[in-house]
Design a protein around this motif. Structure first.
Motif, PDB file in Angstrom:
ATOM      1  N   ASP A  43       7.207   5.029  -6.160  1.00 40.75           N
ATOM      2  CA  ASP A  43       7.217   4.894  -7.507  1.00 40.75           C
ATOM      3  C   ASP A  43       8.304   6.127  -8.375  1.00 40.75           C
ATOM      4  N   PRO A  44       9.190   5.349  -8.783  1.00 39.99           N
ATOM      5  CA  PRO A  44       9.323   4.202  -9.869  1.00 39.99           C
ATOM      6  C   PRO A  44      10.413   3.511  -9.249  1.00 39.99           C
ATOM      7  N   ASP A  45      10.499   3.850  -7.763  1.00 41.36           N
ATOM      8  CA  ASP A  45      11.738   2.673  -7.361  1.00 41.36           C
ATOM      9  C   ASP A  45      11.269   2.175  -6.240  1.00 41.36           C
ATOM     10  N   THR A  46      12.471   0.308  -6.689  1.00 41.87           N
ATOM     11  CA  THR A  46      11.677  -0.766  -5.201  1.00 41.87           C
ATOM     12  C   THR A  46      13.060  -0.992  -4.769  1.00 41.87           C
ATOM     13  N   LEU A  47      12.734  -1.599  -3.203  1.00 38.75           N
ATOM     14  CA  LEU A  47      13.730  -1.808  -2.083  1.00 38.75           C
ATOM     15  C   LEU A  47      12.912  -3.505  -2.583  1.00 38.75           C
ATOM     16  N   LEU A  48      14.114  -4.674  -2.713  1.00 38.92           N
ATOM     17  CA  LEU A  48      13.656  -5.441  -3.377  1.00 38.92           C
ATOM     18  C   LEU A  48      14.686  -6.708  -1.763  1.00 38.92           C
ATOM     19  N   SER A  49      14.665  -7.121  -0.948  1.00 33.79           N
ATOM     20  CA  SER A  49      15.257  -8.049   0.266  1.00 33.79           C
ATOM     21  C   SER A  49      14.651  -9.441  -0.369  1.00 33.79           C
ATOM     22  N   ARG A  50      15.369 -10.991  -0.628  1.00 31.65           N
ATOM     23  CA  ARG A  50      15.537 -11.369  -0.572  1.00 31.65           C
ATOM     24  C   ARG A  50      16.207 -12.898   0.359  1.00 31.65           C
ATOM     25  N   SER A  51      15.534 -12.919   1.207  1.00 35.82           N
ATOM     26  CA  SER A  51      16.379 -14.115   2.255  1.00 35.82           C
ATOM     27  C   SER A  51      15.749 -15.800   1.758  1.00 35.82           C
ATOM     28  N   ALA A  52      17.201 -16.100   3.266  1.00 40.13           N
ATOM     29  CA  ALA A  52      16.628 -17.175   3.140  1.00 40.13           C
ATOM     30  C   ALA A  52      17.857 -18.190   4.664  1.00 40.13           C
ATOM     31  N   TRP A  53      16.941 -19.382   4.959  1.00 40.75           N
ATOM     32  CA  TRP A  53      17.752 -19.646   6.180  1.00 40.75           C
ATOM     33  C   TRP A  53      18.216 -21.150   5.111  1.00 40.75           C
TER      34      TRP A  53
END
Length: 305
Positions: A43-53
């Protein structure tokens, strides 16, 4: 072996919007993507990882860091990068600029929907919202509809006026209802949680293209618009149960799942333009589009090297 690192300006110089929409369409001819998101918080920071195959296209992990306090120090709030991996052996193919991928993925996704559903001779295009995405929409829709006048409406009118500096070809719309009623294509890119565009303002032959809503509680148009229009989206998997634009009216019984007629995995079900119909397209995004975008950028980079 040197791994390519493709920056924003370098990538921009390689791309054009028409070729890019064709690449997105071809990407959906391949097997359906496996996708997954992960979040980490401090808080208040975010790490977002979006993956695709995607079998035949490879793998991508798009990572974003969101640090809300950064602007106070003169730094961007959102940063990140895209790692693109080989489908053959899983080795790293390239590092691609986060903002480059996001820009082209977001605007190109909506442009592909419009090019399949809207009047190909559209002369009046309204962009609702004047944030970062709006600029890329001016570029994308201007490329596909060179004879159209593009107008921008924003709740804070001064922000729309500011867009005339980098984009002097646009006009500023002052009355939203009047602008919607006269437009051939309406593209929304707001952060609104409540409807901005009313279904009562729409008329046959128009195309409404929704980008901004991305949470389950967010909407940019109302139930009347959904009931009057023929509904389409980029991906059933990233819109129906995840974004308020469809999730809320589905839960309330306003529309049924079968009312959303097709997504990009059935592009041949997107009909030719019908002047008697209102069409609505929901841009839900998704990591599979980041993968398609990154792969296209790398292919253009290799062709130009």
């Amino acid at each position: 072996m040197t791994i390519p690192s493709i920056g924003f300006a370098e990538g921009e110089a390689l791309l054009n919007w028409i070729d890019f929409t064709e690449a997105l369409a071809k990407g959906h001819d391949l097997p359906k993507a496996e996708i997954g998101d992960t979040f980490l918080y401090r808080d208040p920071d975010t790490l977002l990882s979006r993956s695709a195959w995607i079998d035949g296209l490879g793998l991508a992990v798009k990572t974003a860091t969101i640090f809300p306090d950064n602007p106070e120090a003169g730094k961007p709030m959102v940063n990140g990068g895209v790692c693109l991996y080989s489908d053959q052996d899983g080795t790293l193919d390239a590092l691609v600029d986060f903002h480059l991928v996001t820009k082209w993925k977001t605007a190109g996704d909506s442009l592909l929907g419009a090019m399949r559903l809207a009047n190909p001779d559209s002369r009046d295009i309204l962009i609702v919202g004047a944030g970062t995405v709006a600029g890329s929409l001016v570029e994308a829709f201007g490329a596909a509809y060179p004879s159209a006048q593009i107008r921008v409406w924003n709740r804070t009118q001064s922000k729309a006026e500011d867009m005339k500096v980098p984009y002097p070809q646009i006009e500023v719309a002052h009355d939203l209802e009047r602008a919607v009623r006269s437009a051939d294509i309406i593209v929304t890119s707001t952060m609104s949680s409540t409807p901005v565009v009313k279904g009562a303002w729409l008329k046959p032959g128009q195309h409404l293209n929704l980008i901004g809503a991305y949470r389950p509680d967010m909407r940019e148009t109302d139930d009347e618009a959904l009931c009057r229009a023929r509904l389409y989206c980029d991906s059933f998997d990233t819109t129906l149960d995840h974004i308020g634009e469809f999730k809320i009216p589905l839960a309330e019984g306003i529309i049924q799942r079968g009312d959303v007629l097709a997504d990009f995995y059935k592009l041949d079900a997107f009909p030719a333009y019908d002047p008697a119909a209102i069409t609505l397209f929901k841009n839900g995004g998704g990591a599979h589009l980041d993968l398609m975008t990154s792969r296209h950028i790398l292919e253009k980079w290799r062709a130009g090297s």
